[in-house]
Design a protein around this motif. Sequence first.
Motif, PDB file in Angstrom:
ATOM      1  N   ARG A  47      19.086 -11.023  -9.904  1.00 26.00           N
ATOM      2  CA  ARG A  47      18.472 -10.545 -11.144  1.00 26.00           C
ATOM      3  C   ARG A  47      17.024 -11.019 -11.207  1.00 26.00           C
ATOM      4  NH1 ARG A  47      21.849 -11.949 -16.204  1.00 26.00           N
ATOM      5  NH2 ARG A  47      21.320 -14.072 -15.562  1.00 26.00           N
ATOM      6  N   SER A  48      16.154 -10.106 -11.629  1.00 30.10           N
ATOM      7  CA  SER A  48      14.743 -10.426 -11.769  1.00 30.10           C
ATOM      8  C   SER A  48      14.238  -9.857 -13.094  1.00 30.10           C
ATOM      9  CB  SER A  48      13.941  -9.848 -10.597  1.00 30.10           C
ATOM     10  OG  SER A  48      12.591 -10.279 -10.651  1.00 30.10           O
ATOM     11  N   GLU A  49      13.272 -10.537 -13.716  1.00 33.26           N
ATOM     12  CA  GLU A  49      12.813 -10.147 -15.051  1.00 33.26           C
ATOM     13  C   GLU A  49      11.291 -10.087 -15.113  1.00 33.26           C
ATOM     14  OE1 GLU A  49      14.356 -13.137 -17.589  1.00 33.26           O
ATOM     15  OE2 GLU A  49      16.466 -12.611 -17.268  1.00 33.26           O
ATOM     16  N   ALA A  50      10.804  -9.104 -15.886  1.00 27.62           N
ATOM     17  CA  ALA A  50       9.380  -8.996 -16.206  1.00 27.62           C
ATOM     18  C   ALA A  50       9.245  -9.001 -17.725  1.00 27.62           C
ATOM     19  CB  ALA A  50       8.789  -7.722 -15.618  1.00 27.62           C
ATOM     20  N   LEU A  51       8.173  -9.599 -18.229  1.00 26.74           N
ATOM     21  CA  LEU A  51       7.962  -9.700 -19.670  1.00 26.74           C
ATOM     22  C   LEU A  51       6.741  -8.893 -20.085  1.00 26.74           C
ATOM     23  CD1 LEU A  51       8.640 -13.511 -20.342  1.00 26.74           C
ATOM     24  CD2 LEU A  51      10.206 -11.577 -20.636  1.00 26.74           C
ATOM     25  N   ILE A  52       6.908  -8.132 -21.151  1.00 27.36           N
ATOM     26  CA  ILE A  52       5.827  -7.290 -21.685  1.00 27.36           C
ATOM     27  C   ILE A  52       5.578  -7.668 -23.136  1.00 27.36           C
ATOM     28  CG2 ILE A  52       5.078  -4.915 -22.160  1.00 27.36           C
ATOM     29  CD1 ILE A  52       7.088  -3.995 -20.044  1.00 27.36           C
ATOM     30  N   ALA A 136      12.910  -6.834  -7.825  1.00 24.36           N
ATOM     31  CA  ALA A 136      11.629  -7.339  -8.326  1.00 24.36           C
ATOM     32  C   ALA A 136      10.607  -6.210  -8.380  1.00 24.36           C
ATOM     33  CB  ALA A 136      11.130  -8.473  -7.434  1.00 24.36           C
ATOM     34  N   VAL A 137      10.583  -5.390  -7.337  1.00 22.66           N
ATOM     35  CA  VAL A 137       9.662  -4.250  -7.318  1.00 22.66           C
ATOM     36  C   VAL A 137       9.984  -3.272  -8.440  1.00 22.66           C
ATOM     37  CG1 VAL A 137       8.940  -2.228  -5.986  1.00 22.66           C
ATOM     38  CG2 VAL A 137       9.189  -4.438  -4.847  1.00 22.66           C
ATOM     39  N   THR A 141       7.580  -2.241 -11.525  1.00 31.40           N
ATOM     40  CA  THR A 141       7.164  -0.833 -11.583  1.00 31.40           C
ATOM     41  C   THR A 141       7.533  -0.214 -12.919  1.00 31.40           C
ATOM     42  OG1 THR A 141       7.528  -0.667  -9.191  1.00 31.40           O
ATOM     43  CG2 THR A 141       7.257   1.382 -10.401  1.00 31.40           C
ATOM     44  N   VAL A 142       8.719  -0.534 -13.413  1.00 30.19           N
ATOM     45  CA  VAL A 142       9.119  -0.037 -14.733  1.00 30.19           C
ATOM     46  C   VAL A 142       8.171  -0.566 -15.810  1.00 30.19           C
ATOM     47  CG1 VAL A 142      10.894  -0.177 -16.519  1.00 30.19           C
ATOM     48  CG2 VAL A 142      11.541   0.319 -14.165  1.00 30.19           C
ATOM     49  N   ALA A 167      10.996 -12.001  -6.761  1.00 31.29           N
ATOM     50  CA  ALA A 167      12.260 -11.892  -6.027  1.00 31.29           C
ATOM     51  C   ALA A 167      13.046 -13.192  -6.160  1.00 31.29           C
ATOM     52  CB  ALA A 167      11.988 -11.583  -4.560  1.00 31.29           C
ATOM     53  N   PRO A 168      14.254 -13.145  -6.672  1.00 27.11           N
ATOM     54  CA  PRO A 168      15.049 -14.372  -6.848  1.00 27.11           C
ATOM     55  C   PRO A 168      15.467 -14.952  -5.509  1.00 27.11           C
ATOM     56  CG  PRO A 168      16.380 -12.440  -7.333  1.00 27.11           C
ATOM     57  CD  PRO A 168      14.978 -11.943  -7.121  1.00 27.11           C
TER      58      PRO A 168
END
Length: 232
Positions: A47-52, A136-137, A141-142, A167-168
């Motif tokens: 699992r990978s996370e991005a914050l907006i 992660a990509v 990208t999202v 990337a975890p």
Amino acid sequence: MEENFEIDVMKLLLTLKKRLPLVIAAAILGALIMFIATRFFSVPMYRSEALIYISNKVAYDTNIQSVNIVDVNTSIQLVPVFSQLLNTNAVLDKVAAASNLPYSAGQISRIIRTEQVADTAVLKVIASGTDPQDIAVLANTVATTGILEITKVAPGSSAYLIDEAEAPLAPYAPSMPKRLVIGFFFGAVIAAALIVLRELLDTKVHSEDDLAQIIGAPVLGVVGRQNLQSAK
């Protein structure tokens, strides 16, 4: 009847106590089986996370000296809207094209989910899958694609990527400690259940106490049995 029932319960407890090594062995065996199943037959999930950060303003003003509570509340209310936007086919089709990965929009929709961070203007983009690099990509990208799309849907708003997905290094599932505990527990329970069931189905008289309990009277005497061959 209540007295007999209490005696039966005590007898079962004593039987379990005598068979405790067997119960422990079964529990260890259950944990071992779960370890082998998890280690060699389970597919690891990453699992990978991005914050907006989402704002109701077009751009961040560095000259602002104080926070306007109205602007904060408005930004918070925009988060669910932006979350829905990221899950639309229009955005996911662009993500599939921009990621250069062999995933369709439908597949990405099953990999990606969005989640608001508590009651804030921060949106979390979470990607889960079997390939740590790919997720992660996809998460990044999202996030970046969605940031570009928000200006089209809400011209007076903006969004910023404040934390990129990485990337975890280790999977988040399956959890080895949790599975070992489950295997240990079920091994012990199954062994104890079989011991109790065998004891309940056993109708043989094994001692004077068993006979006294059945006939409801004390045992006055016991006739011994001698091996005739040994007597000779």
